[in-house]
Scaffold this active site. Structure first.
Site, short mmCIF file in Angstrom:
data_model
loop_
_atom_site.label_atom_id
_atom_site.label_comp_id
_atom_site.label_asym_id
_atom_site.label_seq_id
_atom_site.Cartn_x
_atom_site.Cartn_y
_atom_site.Cartn_z
N PRO A 2 30.55 37.26 58.15
CG PRO A 2 30.89 36.38 56.04
CD PRO A 2 30.75 35.99 57.47
CE1 TYR A 3 23.93 43.10 59.55
CE2 TYR A 3 25.08 44.79 58.31
CZ TYR A 3 23.96 44.36 58.97
OH TYR A 3 22.86 45.16 59.04
#
Length: 73
Positions: A2-3
């Protein structure tokens, strides 16, 4: 992996507050989506208030207008 990109106005968020945001967002992704915190990336961008607008107004003008509305009986 995830970013998450958090954008806030540049108005004095402390390093401690930023660390809390990073830890909190990471924990949320772990708790809700089961993501691995070791591969979770959180970036905080600070934007000058001159470059931030709400409702068609620069953020400081918007805040002033909202404050004026709240002051009226």
């Amino acid at each position: 992996m995830p970013y998450v990109n958090i954008q806030i106005t540049r108005e004095g968020a402390t390093p401690g507050q930023k660390a809390e945001l990073i830890a909190g967002v990471t924990k949320l992704l772990v708790d809700v989506l089961g993501k691995n915190p070791a591969t979770t990336v959180v970036v905080i961008d600070e934007v000058d208030t001159d470059n931030w607008g709400i409702g068609g107004l620069p953020v400081l003008d918007y805040r002033a207008a909202q404050a004026a509305k709240e002051e009226k009986p």
